[in-house]
Design a protein around this motif. Structure first.
Motif, mmCIF file in Angstrom:
data_model
loop_
_atom_site.group_PDB
_atom_site.id
_atom_site.type_symbol
_atom_site.label_atom_id
_atom_site.label_comp_id
_atom_site.label_asym_id
_atom_site.label_seq_id
_atom_site.Cartn_x
_atom_site.Cartn_y
_atom_site.Cartn_z
ATOM 1 N N GLY A 49 -37.703 -9.558 51.405
ATOM 2 C CA GLY A 49 -38.160 -10.214 52.615
ATOM 3 C C GLY A 49 -37.207 -11.317 53.055
ATOM 4 N N ALA A 50 -36.617 -12.032 52.089
ATOM 5 C CA ALA A 50 -35.691 -13.118 52.418
ATOM 6 C C ALA A 50 -34.376 -12.576 52.981
ATOM 7 C CB ALA A 50 -35.421 -13.972 51.184
ATOM 8 N N MET A 51 -33.906 -11.430 52.455
ATOM 9 C CA MET A 51 -32.624 -10.883 52.886
ATOM 10 C C MET A 51 -32.756 -10.012 54.131
ATOM 11 S SD MET A 51 -30.697 -12.327 50.784
ATOM 12 C CE MET A 51 -29.156 -11.597 51.278
ATOM 13 N N ASN A 52 -33.872 -9.269 54.239
ATOM 14 C CA ASN A 52 -34.159 -8.462 55.430
ATOM 15 C C ASN A 52 -33.104 -7.382 55.695
ATOM 16 O OD1 ASN A 52 -35.899 -7.836 57.567
ATOM 17 N ND2 ASN A 52 -34.646 -8.977 59.031
ATOM 18 N N ASP A 53 -32.499 -6.906 54.620
ATOM 19 C CA ASP A 53 -31.492 -5.855 54.755
ATOM 20 C C ASP A 53 -31.327 -5.197 53.387
ATOM 21 O OD1 ASP A 53 -29.031 -4.702 56.388
ATOM 22 O OD2 ASP A 53 -28.276 -5.249 54.392
ATOM 23 N N GLU A 54 -31.296 -3.848 53.380
ATOM 24 C CA GLU A 54 -31.274 -3.122 52.105
ATOM 25 C C GLU A 54 -30.011 -3.411 51.297
ATOM 26 O OE1 GLU A 54 -31.313 1.511 50.517
ATOM 27 O OE2 GLU A 54 -32.237 1.006 52.440
ATOM 28 N N MET A 55 -28.851 -3.339 51.933
ATOM 29 C CA MET A 55 -27.602 -3.541 51.207
ATOM 30 C C MET A 55 -27.463 -4.993 50.735
ATOM 31 S SD MET A 55 -26.366 -0.635 50.893
ATOM 32 C CE MET A 55 -24.860 -1.178 50.082
ATOM 33 N N ALA A 257 -33.894 -2.475 41.954
ATOM 34 C CA ALA A 257 -33.858 -2.830 43.372
ATOM 35 C C ALA A 257 -33.611 -1.587 44.230
ATOM 36 C CB ALA A 257 -32.787 -3.886 43.629
ATOM 37 N N VAL A 258 -32.695 -0.728 43.785
ATOM 38 C CA VAL A 258 -32.422 0.521 44.506
ATOM 39 C C VAL A 258 -33.655 1.421 44.479
ATOM 40 C CG1 VAL A 258 -31.010 2.609 44.548
ATOM 41 C CG2 VAL A 258 -29.945 0.406 44.041
ATOM 42 N N ALA A 259 -34.313 1.504 43.309
ATOM 43 C CA ALA A 259 -35.497 2.351 43.176
ATOM 44 C C ALA A 259 -36.626 1.880 44.086
ATOM 45 C CB ALA A 259 -35.962 2.364 41.717
ATOM 46 N N TYR A 260 -36.826 0.570 44.171
ATOM 47 C CA TYR A 260 -37.866 0.038 45.065
ATOM 48 C C TYR A 260 -37.567 0.390 46.520
ATOM 49 C CZ TYR A 260 -40.116 -2.955 41.508
ATOM 50 O OH TYR A 260 -40.812 -3.430 40.427
ATOM 51 N N THR A 261 -36.320 0.173 46.939
ATOM 52 C CA THR A 261 -35.995 0.422 48.343
ATOM 53 C C THR A 261 -36.055 1.911 48.685
ATOM 54 O OG1 THR A 261 -33.619 0.448 47.799
ATOM 55 C CG2 THR A 261 -34.559 -1.639 48.545
ATOM 56 N N MET A 266 -37.789 -0.265 52.713
ATOM 57 C CA MET A 266 -37.738 -1.714 52.922
ATOM 58 C C MET A 266 -38.996 -2.226 53.601
ATOM 59 S SD MET A 266 -35.149 -3.471 51.742
ATOM 60 C CE MET A 266 -35.072 -4.904 52.825
ATOM 61 N N HIS A 267 -39.505 -1.474 54.573
ATOM 62 C CA HIS A 267 -40.676 -1.917 55.333
ATOM 63 C C HIS A 267 -41.858 -2.154 54.396
ATOM 64 C CE1 HIS A 267 -43.151 -2.363 58.919
ATOM 65 N NE2 HIS A 267 -44.039 -1.556 58.363
ATOM 66 N N ALA A 268 -42.145 -1.179 53.514
ATOM 67 C CA ALA A 268 -43.274 -1.311 52.592
ATOM 68 C C ALA A 268 -42.967 -2.303 51.471
ATOM 69 C CB ALA A 268 -43.626 0.051 52.004
ATOM 70 N N LEU A 269 -41.711 -2.345 51.020
ATOM 71 C CA LEU A 269 -41.342 -3.250 49.931
ATOM 72 C C LEU A 269 -41.568 -4.702 50.321
ATOM 73 C CD1 LEU A 269 -40.066 -3.933 47.196
ATOM 74 C CD2 LEU A 269 -37.801 -3.665 48.257
#
Length: 453
Positions: A49-55, A257-261, A266-269
């Motif tokens: 949520g703080a980064m707001n970007d997958e990469m 982190a990759v598995a969560y995304t 990202m939206h649900a995470l």
């Protein structure tokens, strides 16, 4: 009264002393167990949520691992040059004198370690109660039982403690691997999130400071390896254990982190309060909730057991130096552990568990508010590397930090940043941690007064 820069914890002929009895594997499992706690089951959603970007989210987990490795290199030099059961307490004493070391030892004994034991014991109770509920106070009962049982196990000796830690850590790592497999292989592809307005690259990652605070909290615990430095076989093996353990954890955290995304999207995470539970529910169905409860319980047990081992050793160092806590400074040769220090630590942890039963979040807040104090001392230990290089240049250093002074400077600067972010995050509540230090200061004045009589 002048303060010696040396330590009274050096080997002597008076009384039993710590012995080198831990292999690299033992040290690695202990360090992994100290690092991997409940944080990895919840903080990834905050970081995302703080980064707001997958990469960028994945990148900040990589950065956290690199920072921990830099810190481990600094600790590796200190631990191999000045091995001691006193760990960080010992480093602070050599660099700055006995008074500052006393305050750090006091903070560890009263809040940092015993409080962590209580927090993780309560976490164990909360999750195990979902499997076996013991009534209205189930979590508190389970928490008290785990403190008593694991204190008893480690009271018997370091051999029993390390075997227990090895078993817990293997189970814990297995749980993390299950999350990775679930996210990468078992979970169906998440639905595409609602279309968002065009993102502004300028604002991507604007929460990097907050993200790093939680990432490094999740990586925390590796520094406690300093307290077993005198008990690891081989003068360079402490460094090897630190680097292997932190590298393993960093790989696991990045893959998680990759598995969560991938498994949640990202939206649900970002919107998940319990991403591990949500991911396993998606991948495994109803059995996922029971599985995650057992995984978190095992992670909590690993953290409790590791904290009991290292915490008792810092209390022992405090008692070794200060007659007012002399009862703690006795090493039991038959068990290879500081039994008195372990009992006192267990009693403090049980008192905090009882306090938690009365006011459930009170002691958790106390631990959270001590973070500025913790990061401040962490920064001082990084600076101690520079101080001791200048003051004691002729001390044998089996390992030296590469790229000195660049890497230690990065570590010190990073800790300074975290002091600022933790003060910003907790604001006035940080005064609680300062209050604990103030009480320790009063006891220090009393202890110094007795020494001058």
């Amino acid at each position: 009264m002048s303060e010696p820069s040396g330590s009274t914890l050096a080997p002597s002929t008076q009384g039993a002393q710590p012995k080198a009895s831990l292999s690299v594997f033992d040290a690695c499992t202990m360090i992994v167990g100290l690092i991997v706690g409940a944080g990895v089951f919840g903080t990834p959603s905050i970081v995302a949520g703080a980064m707001n970007d997958e990469m960028l989210t994945i990148a900040v987990w990589v950065a956290g691992g690199l920072f921990a490795i830099i810190g481990a290199l600094c600790y590796g030099e200190l631990a191999t040059a000045f091995p001691s059961a006193g760990g960080e307490y010992h480093f602070i004493q050599r660099a700055y004198g006995r008074s500052l070391a006393f305050l750090y030892g006091w903070a560890r004994m009263t809040v940092i370690v015993a409080g962590s034991i209580a927090v993780f014991a309560y976490l164990f109770g909360d999750y195990l109660s979902r499997v076996i509920n013991l009534g209205a106070h189930s979590a508190a009962i389970w928490a008290a039982l785990v403190v008593i049982v694991l204190t008893a196990v480690n009271y018997r000796g370091i051999q029993e403690g390390k075997v227990t830690q090895n078993i817990f850590t293997v189970l814990e790592v297995g749980g993390l691997v299950l999350i990775i497999v679930a996210g990468l292989l078992l979970a169906p592809t998440p639905a595409a999130p609602p279309a968002a307005a065009g993102g502004d690259p300028w604002h991507l990652g604007k929460g990097v400071g907050t993200a790093l605070l939680f990432v490094l909290f999740t990586y925390g615990g590796w520094n406690d390896a300093a307290y077993i430095s005198a008990e690891v076989k081989g003068e360079r093996n402490m460094v090897k254990a630190l680097l292997v353990a932190i590298s393993l954890v960093a790989v696991l955290y990045v893959l998680i982190a990759v598995a969560y995304t991938k498994g949640l999207g990202m939206h649900a995470l970002v919107r998940s309060d319990a991403p591990a539970a949500d991911l396993l529910k998606v991948a495994l169905g109803p059995a996922g909730e029971m599985t995650i409860s057992l995984m978190v319980a095992i992670a909590a047990l690993t953290s409790v057991n590791g904290s009991i081992i290292v915490g008792a050793r810092s209390n022992y160092a405090l008692g070794k130096d200060w007659p007012v806590f002399g009862y703690l400074g006795q090493w039991d040769a038959s068990s290879g552990s500081p039994r008195n220090a372990m009992l006192v630590q267990g009693a403090i942890a049980l008192a905090l568990v009882l306090f938690g039963a009365i006011q459930k979040t009170g002691f958790k807040d106390l631990i959270d508010y001590s973070q500025p104090v913790f990061w401040s001392f962490f920064m001082l230990i990084g600076i101690a590397l520079f101080v001791l290089r200048a003051r004691e240049p002729n001390v044998a250093r089996p390992f030296r930090v590469p790229l000195y002074p660049v890497l230690p400077a990065i570590f010190v600067a990073g800790c300074g940043f975290l002091v600022y972010k933790s003060l910003e995050f907790h604001q006035m509540h940080a005064l609680v941690g300062l209050g604990v230090l103030a009480i320790g200061g009063v006891i220090l004045l009393i202890a110094r007064g007795k020494n001058t009589k």
